[in-house]
Design a protein around this motif. Structure first.
Motif, PDB file in Angstrom:
ATOM      1  N   ALA A  34       0.829  -1.205   0.000  1.00  0.00           N
ATOM      2  CA  ALA A  34       0.000   0.000   0.000  1.00  0.00           C
ATOM      3  C   ALA A  34       0.862   1.253   0.000  1.00  0.00           C
ATOM      4  O   ALA A  34       0.602   2.202  -0.744  1.00  0.00           O
ATOM      5  N   LYS A  35       1.884   1.269   0.830  1.00  0.00           N
ATOM      6  CA  LYS A  35       2.772   2.431   0.926  1.00  0.00           C
ATOM      7  C   LYS A  35       3.463   2.703  -0.410  1.00  0.00           C
ATOM      8  O   LYS A  35       3.624   3.855  -0.816  1.00  0.00           O
ATOM      9  N   GLY A  37       2.236   2.016  -3.221  1.00  0.00           N
ATOM     10  CA  GLY A  37       1.232   2.318  -4.241  1.00  0.00           C
ATOM     11  C   GLY A  37       1.119   1.250  -5.312  1.00  0.00           C
ATOM     12  O   GLY A  37       0.713   1.526  -6.430  1.00  0.00           O
ATOM     13  N   ASP A  39      -0.489  -1.858  -7.092  1.00  0.00           N
ATOM     14  CA  ASP A  39      -1.797  -2.493  -7.257  1.00  0.00           C
ATOM     15  C   ASP A  39      -1.596  -4.007  -7.203  1.00  0.00           C
ATOM     16  O   ASP A  39      -0.999  -4.588  -8.105  1.00  0.00           O
ATOM     17  N   ARG A  72      -5.757   2.416   2.232  1.00  0.00           N
ATOM     18  CA  ARG A  72      -4.865   3.128   1.304  1.00  0.00           C
ATOM     19  C   ARG A  72      -4.907   2.490  -0.093  1.00  0.00           C
ATOM     20  O   ARG A  72      -4.886   3.186  -1.108  1.00  0.00           O
ATOM     21  N   ALA A  73      -4.960   1.162  -0.117  1.00  0.00           N
ATOM     22  CA  ALA A  73      -4.986   0.449  -1.390  1.00  0.00           C
ATOM     23  C   ALA A  73      -6.391   0.427  -1.998  1.00  0.00           C
ATOM     24  O   ALA A  73      -6.568  -0.052  -3.114  1.00  0.00           O
TER      25      ALA A  73
END
Length: 83
Positions: A34-35, A37, A39, A72-73
Motif C-alpha cells: 500500500a505504501k 502504491g 496495485d 490506502r490500497a
C-alpha cells in the motif's frame, strides 16, 4: 514505485505462504504494498482470506497497519473487516 516486476514477483512468492505468516508479517506485507502504491488485488484478497482466523493474535499496531493498508490500497475486504 519504479519496480513493478519486483513487487509482482514478491506478491507471487508470498501468496502461497501467507498461511505461515505471523500477524506482523501479514500487516507488514499489506503495508509495504500500500505504501509503495502497488496495485496487488490478489495479494490483498489472499491476506483478507488468511487474516480473519488470526485476528486474536494481532497486536493493536498490526491491526492498525492492516486497516490502513487496505484503506490506502482501496481494497474492500468485508470478510476481514466484518470478522
Amino acid at each position: 514505485v519504479d519496480a513493478p516486476r519486483l513487487f509482482e514477483a514478491i506478491a507471487r512468492a508470498a501468496q502461497p505462504q501467507l498461511g505461515e505468516f505471523d500477524p506482523q508479517n501479514l500487516a507488514n506485507t499489506a503495508w509495504a504494498f500500500a505504501k509503495a502504491g502497488v496495485d496487488a488485488p490478489r495479494l490483498f484478497d489472499a491476506i483478507a482470506e488468511v487474516a480473519p482466523s488470526r485476528l486474536g493474535e494481532f497486536k493493536p499496531q498490526e491491526l492498525a497497519s492492516t486497516a490502513w493498508a487496505f484503506a490506502r490500497a482501496r481494497v474492500e475486504a468485508p470478510r476481514l473487516f466484518d470478522a
